[in-house]
Design a protein around this motif. Structure first.
Motif: not given
Length: 247
Positions: A23, A26-28, A30-32, A88-90, A99, A237
């Motif tokens: 995560l 991939t610049s995610r 908050q989740e990481s 952030e984009q998923i 999901y 987003d």
């Protein structure tokens, strides 16, 4: 925790921290950050249980490295939020699984969350109404104290309009029993889909809450557990603002 539990706990820590790094890459962020924190806690539990000094040194070094990275991410997130630049984009691929609402929204739920706004024009048909109900159930079970949910949607003008209004009225009554107030509002011009939390998070899903595919049957895997349900391709987003709407 006994020595016999160490391998299982270590495997869990490795799995969570591996996910944290993925995560992170991939610049995610908050989740990481959440995964780093969970993984670090698991390693701390392992550290308390192991007796071998060389292993203790190994775990301390790993924990130190992960804590430093977690702190860097925390500083970065704080700065982005303060400057109103967080984005952030998923990307959810076609037929992807994993999901569920709990998995998607949990990183942005905190103890300070008390009010939620849902703007989605397609809370009309039975499966969409169930989607909204599942979203509300997720909020009730989450580690927060949501007391009010606002729903802005479009009204079904066909013969099923009475079904829509009846279902939403039932959801409203049911939420009331859990000390949650549901405010309903209809709009004939609503188009955008957006979910706002009063802790500052804004989640925009291309398909709104209706991003799950129809299950292959009522007794197929994924019918009950949304983490196992296949998804339509869509983008999510996430933004953060210090100011959220209060009316």
């Amino acid at each position: 925790m006994t020595q016999n539990n160490v391998p299982g706990m270590e495997a869990s820590a490795i799995s969570v921290l591996k996910r944290a790094v993925e995560l992170d890459n991939t610049s995610r962020f908050q989740e990481s950050l959440i995964c780093y924190q969970e993984g670090i806690q698991l390693l701390l539990d392992v550290l308390k249980a192991v007796k071998d000094d060389s292993k203790k040194v190994h775990y301390r070094e790993k924990i130190k490295g992960y804590m430093e990275r977690a702190e860097q991410i925390k500083v970065h997130l704080t700065r982005e939020k303060e400057e109103g630049k967080y984005h952030e984009q998923i990307k959810i691929a076609d037929n992807a699984t994993g999901y569920s609402y709990d998995r998607l929204f949990r990183p942005y739920i905190s103890e300070t969350l008390t009010e939620v706004w849902v703007e989605d024009p397609y809370i009309r048909y039975v499966h969409q109404l169930y989607n909204f109900l599942r979203f509300c159930e997720m909020l009730i079970k989450a580690p927060c104290k949501v007391r009010r949910v606002h729903l802005l949607t479009s009204q079904d003008e066909n013969e099923s309009s009475s079904q829509q209004m009846s279902a939403l009225a039932e959801i409203k009554q049911s939420l009331k029993q859990h000390n949650v107030t549901l405010d309903l509002e209809y709009s004939s011009t609503i188009h955008d889909r957006e979910i706002r939390f009063n802790n500052g998070w804004i989640i925009k899903i291309g398909r709104g809450l209706d991003y799950f595919k129809k299950p292959k049957g009522r007794f197929s895997v994924g019918y009950c557990d949304y983490d196992l349900r296949e998804c339509h391709e869509t983008s999510v987003d996430i933004f953060h603002t210090k100011h959220t709407r209060t009316t």
